[in-house]
Design an enzyme around this catalytic site. Structure first.
Site, PDB file in Angstrom:
ATOM      1  NE  ARG A  66      86.131   0.084 -33.904  1.00  0.00           N
ATOM      2  CZ  ARG A  66      86.911   1.084 -34.308  1.00  0.00           C
ATOM      3  NH1 ARG A  66      86.975   2.200 -33.609  1.00  0.00           N
ATOM      4  NH2 ARG A  66      87.618   0.975 -35.418  1.00  0.00           N
ATOM      5  CG  HIS A  67      87.593  -5.538 -34.791  1.00  0.00           C
ATOM      6  ND1 HIS A  67      88.774  -4.839 -34.955  1.00  0.00           N
ATOM      7  CD2 HIS A  67      86.672  -4.910 -35.573  1.00  0.00           C
ATOM      8  CE1 HIS A  67      88.590  -3.868 -35.825  1.00  0.00           C
ATOM      9  NE2 HIS A  67      87.308  -3.862 -36.206  1.00  0.00           N
TER      10      HIS A  67
ATOM     11  CG  ASN B 169      91.667  -1.206 -36.904  1.00  0.00           C
ATOM     12  OD1 ASN B 169      91.294  -2.065 -36.111  1.00  0.00           O
ATOM     13  ND2 ASN B 169      90.822  -0.579 -37.707  1.00  0.00           N
TER      14      ASN B 169
ATOM     15  NE  ARG C  59      87.703  -5.367 -39.123  1.00  0.00           N
ATOM     16  CZ  ARG C  59      87.240  -5.482 -40.371  1.00  0.00           C
ATOM     17  NH1 ARG C  59      87.612  -6.504 -41.125  1.00  0.00           N
ATOM     18  NH2 ARG C  59      86.402  -4.573 -40.851  1.00  0.00           N
TER      19      ARG C  59
ATOM     20  CD  GLU D 270      82.471  -1.201 -40.032  1.00  0.00           C
ATOM     21  OE1 GLU D 270      81.235  -1.268 -39.873  1.00  0.00           O
ATOM     22  OE2 GLU D 270      83.184  -0.446 -39.363  1.00  0.00           O
TER      23      GLU D 270
ATOM     24  CG  HIS E  35      83.071  -4.714 -37.822  1.00  0.00           C
ATOM     25  ND1 HIS E  35      84.355  -5.089 -38.127  1.00  0.00           N
ATOM     26  CD2 HIS E  35      82.327  -5.855 -37.861  1.00  0.00           C
ATOM     27  CE1 HIS E  35      84.385  -6.396 -38.361  1.00  0.00           C
ATOM     28  NE2 HIS E  35      83.172  -6.881 -38.209  1.00  0.00           N
TER      29      HIS E  35
HETATM   30  O1  F6P Z   1      88.369   2.181 -39.766  1.00  0.00           O
HETATM   31  C1  F6P Z   1      87.710   1.113 -39.209  1.00  0.00           C
HETATM   32  C2  F6P Z   1      86.298   0.951 -39.769  1.00  0.00           C
HETATM   33  O2  F6P Z   1      85.660  -0.094 -39.105  1.00  0.00           O
HETATM   34  C3  F6P Z   1      86.262   0.729 -41.301  1.00  0.00           C
HETATM   35  O3  F6P Z   1      86.387  -0.605 -41.684  1.00  0.00           O
HETATM   36  C4  F6P Z   1      84.932   1.339 -41.654  1.00  0.00           C
HETATM   37  O4  F6P Z   1      84.813   1.647 -43.025  1.00  0.00           O
HETATM   38  C5  F6P Z   1      84.917   2.549 -40.761  1.00  0.00           C
HETATM   39  O5  F6P Z   1      85.542   2.160 -39.567  1.00  0.00           O
HETATM   40  C6  F6P Z   1      83.551   3.089 -40.456  1.00  0.00           C
HETATM   41  O6  F6P Z   1      83.680   4.336 -39.824  1.00  0.00           O
HETATM   42  P1  F6P Z   1      83.358   5.689 -40.637  1.00  0.00           P
HETATM   43  O7  F6P Z   1      81.934   5.546 -41.019  1.00  0.00           O
HETATM   44  O8  F6P Z   1      83.617   6.789 -39.643  1.00  0.00           O
HETATM   45  O9  F6P Z   1      84.246   5.769 -41.851  1.00  0.00           O
END
Ligand code: F6P
Length: 407
Positions: A213-214, A220, A265, A285, A351
């Protein structure tokens, strides 16, 4: 139904399993049915080459019975709810056998596509025999040279009657020398064409694929999802630790490819590497739609039904005006095909949701587990895909102390 065709030690099982993993990952429920395994389960392992001699009537009858019983099992399975692709893994090396298979499939209203694997380089066959066949249950406790000799005699029996696919066989793809040349006949429709496209690109080279990941972003830190924020000070620190780690491991190896998404990022995380990078929009993402830039708590409070629906089925849940994990998997298909095609190491800086989808492909995970895989910040997941399975190492480049919600 996909019917594998080819002499022993040509990589049919490897190809069948790889196809099964790819199709299952894409959402087509698939399963491999292997006749060799059934032979060992029914007759016990260790038949010597005479069993496979086409002039041995008992062997011939026993092999045909086994092959047809596995075929019937496959057809039964295929008729179950939601099942899409059965892969019939056997030599199917004569026209006669293939006609038998085709007739049974037609009677069961099942479409057939043959996949023939041809290897003309004897050195590749020899390596396959040494690497995979000699460790098979057929040769437990047998001296390696004796086992190799017996396996070559087995191959010779099949060679004596082998008939390559012809137009009359219907729909097929023939892969010659690991995709050096590809021939096809009667391939129509989306799925058969996708299968051919995948097979053309899938390589068997062992090289590393690194996923990370970044570095920690401002979002975050604030516990917000999505957005396009820059790295936090701690995230910037990770970017330089990552660059040092890559330099240590790859030194001057210029073959390393670096891929990022188009979001700030990941681009900032790649910057200290000082190498050419490829920015892919498909690596962006998961699109959280109307929930983008909110915290999970805000979503739970303002859109409790959405929050609950996602918790119930994270794989299929689609954010309003956004994406589901299934959507993410679909758009990453292209990336997987490219990763399969590349012979050089690749570092993917992306991501959480995107890396979950890529990781679950390489680790052959059930689709429903994909949205729950742990992909922590500041960790490099070093994958080495092998013929059967994938070796994984995780390198945490900083203590995993969270300075905000980074899940
Ligand atoms: O929180 C960081 C992130 O990369 C968000 O931008 C994204 O919506 C999420 O994680 C994805 O993870 P999850 O599917 O568990 O919400």
């Amino acid at each position: 139904m996909l019917v594998m065709v080819g002499l022993p030690a040509r990589g049919k099982t490897h190809t069948a399993q790889k196809l099964c993993r790819y199709l299952s990952w894409l959402g087509y429920e698939s399963r491999v049915f292997n006749v060799g395994e059934r032979r060992r389960a029914s007759l016990g392992a260790g038949q010597s080459h005479e069993f496979f001699d086409p002039n041995n009537p008992d062997g011939l009858l026993a092999r045909r019975k086994l092959a047809l019983s596995v075929l019937d099992e496959l057809l039964d399975w295929l008729h179950g709810e939601g099942r899409r692709v059965g892969i019939y893994d056997a030599t199917n090396s004569t026209s006669y056998r293939r006609q038998l298979v085709r007739r049974r499939c037609e009677a069961a209203h099942c479409e057939v596509q043959f996949v023939e694997i041809v290897v003309s380089d004897e050195a590749v066959v020899e390596a396959n025999v040494r690497e995979t066949k000699l460790s098979s249950p057929d040769y437990v406790g047998v001296d390696a040279d004796h086992a190799a000799h017996d396996f070559r005699a087995r191959i010779a029996h099949y060679e004596s009657v082998y008939e390559s696919l012809r137009e009359e066989d219907g729909s097929f793809v023939r892969l010659i020398d690991r995709g050096r040349s590809v021939e096809m006949n009667g391939i129509y429709g989306y799925l058969p064409a996708r299968i051919v496209f995948f097979l053309i690109n899938a390589q068997t080279t062992t090289r590393q694929i690194w996923l990370t990941r970044h570095g920690e972003s401002e979002f975050n830190l604030a516990g917000l999802i999505g957005g396009d924020s820059s790295l936090s000070p701690r995230g910037l620190q990770y970017a330089s630790s990552l660059a040092s780690h890559v330099r240590r491991r790859f030194a001057d190896d210029s073959s390393l490819e670096i891929w990022t998404s188009t979001l700030r990022r990941t681009v900032e995380t790649a910057a200290p590497l000082n190498r050419a990078t490829l920015r892919w929009r498909v690596l962006d993402e998961i699109d959280a739609g109307i929930c983008d830039s909110l915290s999970y708590q805000q979503i739970a409070e303002t859109m409790p039904r959405e929050f609950e629906a996602r918790a119930q089925d994270k794989l299929r849940y689609r954010y309003p005006r956004g994406e589901s994990y299934r959507d993410v998997i679909q758009r990453l298909d292209r990336v997987i095909v490219e990763l399969e095609r590349y012979r050089t190491p690749v570092l993917v800086i992306a991501h959480q949701a995107v890396l979950r989808a890529l990781y679950s492909y390489f680790m052959d995970m059930p689709r429903d587990d994909c949205p729950h895989v742990s992909i922590p910040l500041h960790t490099v997941i070093e994958l080495t895909p092998k013929a059967y399975g994938c070796v994984e190492e995780r390198v945490a480049l900083e203590p995993l102390v969270s300075s905000g919600s980074s899940s």
